[in-house]
Design a protein around this motif. Structure first.
Motif, PDB file in Angstrom:
ATOM      1  N   HIS A   4     -34.665 -28.529   3.112  1.00  0.00           N
ATOM      2  CA  HIS A   4     -34.476 -27.094   3.395  1.00  0.00           C
ATOM      3  C   HIS A   4     -34.573 -26.783   4.885  1.00  0.00           C
ATOM      4  CE1 HIS A   4     -36.159 -26.217  -0.929  1.00  0.00           C
ATOM      5  NE2 HIS A   4     -35.011 -26.876  -0.951  1.00  0.00           N
ATOM      6  N   GLU A  18     -29.916 -23.273   1.320  1.00  0.00           N
ATOM      7  CA  GLU A  18     -30.568 -21.976   1.534  1.00  0.00           C
ATOM      8  C   GLU A  18     -30.955 -21.326   0.214  1.00  0.00           C
ATOM      9  OE1 GLU A  18     -28.005 -19.580   3.992  1.00  0.00           O
ATOM     10  OE2 GLU A  18     -28.880 -20.396   5.826  1.00  0.00           O
ATOM     11  N   ASP A  19     -30.061 -21.426  -0.780  1.00  0.00           N
ATOM     12  CA  ASP A  19     -30.354 -20.869  -2.100  1.00  0.00           C
ATOM     13  C   ASP A  19     -31.558 -21.577  -2.728  1.00  0.00           C
ATOM     14  OD1 ASP A  19     -28.257 -19.118  -1.864  1.00  0.00           O
ATOM     15  OD2 ASP A  19     -26.892 -20.253  -3.150  1.00  0.00           O
ATOM     16  N   SER A  79     -33.937 -23.107  -1.184  1.00  0.00           N
ATOM     17  CA  SER A  79     -35.135 -22.717  -0.443  1.00  0.00           C
ATOM     18  C   SER A  79     -35.612 -21.328  -0.868  1.00  0.00           C
ATOM     19  CB  SER A  79     -34.847 -22.745   1.057  1.00  0.00           C
ATOM     20  OG  SER A  79     -36.009 -22.460   1.794  1.00  0.00           O
ATOM     21  N   ARG A  80     -34.670 -20.390  -1.018  1.00  0.00           N
ATOM     22  CA  ARG A  80     -35.039 -19.032  -1.441  1.00  0.00           C
ATOM     23  C   ARG A  80     -35.646 -19.032  -2.834  1.00  0.00           C
ATOM     24  NH1 ARG A  80     -29.957 -17.485   0.613  1.00  0.00           N
ATOM     25  NH2 ARG A  80     -30.197 -16.758   2.729  1.00  0.00           N
ATOM     26  N   THR A  81     -35.098 -19.871  -3.721  1.00  0.00           N
ATOM     27  CA  THR A  81     -35.617 -19.965  -5.083  1.00  0.00           C
ATOM     28  C   THR A  81     -37.076 -20.403  -5.070  1.00  0.00           C
ATOM     29  OG1 THR A  81     -33.415 -20.511  -5.916  1.00  0.00           O
ATOM     30  CG2 THR A  81     -35.261 -21.066  -7.333  1.00  0.00           C
ATOM     31  N   ALA A  82     -37.432 -21.224  -4.088  1.00  0.00           N
ATOM     32  CA  ALA A  82     -38.826 -21.688  -3.945  1.00  0.00           C
ATOM     33  C   ALA A  82     -39.614 -20.765  -3.012  1.00  0.00           C
ATOM     34  CB  ALA A  82     -38.846 -23.109  -3.405  1.00  0.00           C
ATOM     35  N   ASN A  83     -39.079 -19.556  -2.750  1.00  0.00           N
ATOM     36  CA  ASN A  83     -39.718 -18.585  -1.838  1.00  0.00           C
ATOM     37  C   ASN A  83     -39.951 -19.165  -0.449  1.00  0.00           C
ATOM     38  OD1 ASN A  83     -39.875 -16.497  -3.738  1.00  0.00           O
ATOM     39  ND2 ASN A  83     -41.720 -17.387  -4.618  1.00  0.00           N
ATOM     40  N   ASP A  84     -39.070 -20.034  -0.017  1.00  0.00           N
ATOM     41  CA  ASP A  84     -39.157 -20.683   1.308  1.00  0.00           C
ATOM     42  C   ASP A  84     -40.498 -21.383   1.509  1.00  0.00           C
ATOM     43  OD1 ASP A  84     -36.566 -19.920   2.150  1.00  0.00           O
ATOM     44  OD2 ASP A  84     -37.305 -17.929   2.639  1.00  0.00           O
ATOM     45  N   ARG A  85     -41.122 -21.758   0.436  1.00  0.00           N
ATOM     46  CA  ARG A  85     -42.468 -22.340   0.501  1.00  0.00           C
ATOM     47  C   ARG A  85     -42.510 -23.646   1.297  1.00  0.00           C
ATOM     48  NH1 ARG A  85     -44.531 -24.588  -5.228  1.00  0.00           N
ATOM     49  NH2 ARG A  85     -45.096 -26.608  -4.460  1.00  0.00           N
ATOM     50  N   ASP A 126     -41.829 -22.985   4.971  1.00  0.00           N
ATOM     51  CA  ASP A 126     -43.031 -22.375   5.552  1.00  0.00           C
ATOM     52  C   ASP A 126     -44.100 -23.424   5.824  1.00  0.00           C
ATOM     53  OD1 ASP A 126     -41.806 -19.914   5.426  1.00  0.00           O
ATOM     54  OD2 ASP A 126     -42.919 -19.237   3.649  1.00  0.00           O
TER      55      ASP A 126
END
Length: 197
Positions: A102, A148-149, A151-157, A160
């Motif tokens: 990600h 990107e999708d 990563s967003r699904t994992a809340n950018d965890r 981060d």
């Protein structure tokens, strides 16, 4: 002991199930600017292993150690070609590894609106004509959009966590060094160093 004190002691021992004293062992802890006591390597290894377990990394041919190198080098600003050269692999392999982790760079798709192609059903050739790029580039854009999708699904965890470990590690190290130096200065300020015993 007077009567009142003895009465209070009796009440205390009744309430505390007969214990004469109640003491809590105290731990001598020191403050830390770091949230995690694990080393940078251990934290990175943990993130990579979690991601491998969750996503499988079927298209990634690199080992966990190599993926850690990719992440570190990405945060140091190295290009895919530079990272590939250091690892002895193709730049495309590094690109796939970055997407799996990600680690999308803002320059990865600056020529196209990923949101516009994200859910398009047309084939690569049609989109390549529309955007005036070759099919390889469209496949790359679609891979970036998919990363990107994911990563967003994992809340950018995971991104981060990489930020926390790699982007902040230099700052944290610099701050802890400054604090140590300041603390030593404060502790020795006004001390006489010319003391005879």
């Amino acid at each position: 002991m007077n009567d009142k004190t003895e009465e209070l002691r009796d009440i205390f021992t009744d309430v505390t199930d007969g214990e004469e004293t109640v003491t809590e062992s105290q731990e001598d802890t020191r403050g830390s600017l770091e949230r995690d006591e694990r080393s940078t390597e251990e934290r990175l290894e943990s993130v990579v292993q979690q991601m491998r377990e969750r996503y499988g990394f079927d298209d990634v041919s690199l080992s966990d150690d190599e993926l850690i190198t990719v992440a570190k080098s990405f945060y140091e600003g190295d290009s895919d070609a530079e990272i590939a050269d250091a690892l002895g692999v193709e730049p495309e392999t590094v690109f796939e590894a970055r997407m799996a982790l990600h680690l999308v760079d803002e320059d990865d798709a600056d020529e196209v609106d990923l949101a516009a192609i994200r859910n398009r059903e047309e084939d690569d050739a049609t989109l390549a004509d529309e955007y005036d790029v070759d099919e390889t580039q469209i496949r790359r854009y679609r891979r970036i959009a998919a990363a990107e999708d994911e990563s967003r699904t994992a809340n950018d965890r995971y991104r981060d966590e990489f930020d926390s470990v790699l982007a902040d590690s230099e700052l944290s190290e610099r701050m802890t060094t400054d604090v140590r130096e300041d603390g030593l200065e404060d502790a020795t300020e006004g001390m006489e160093t010319d003391v005879e015993f």
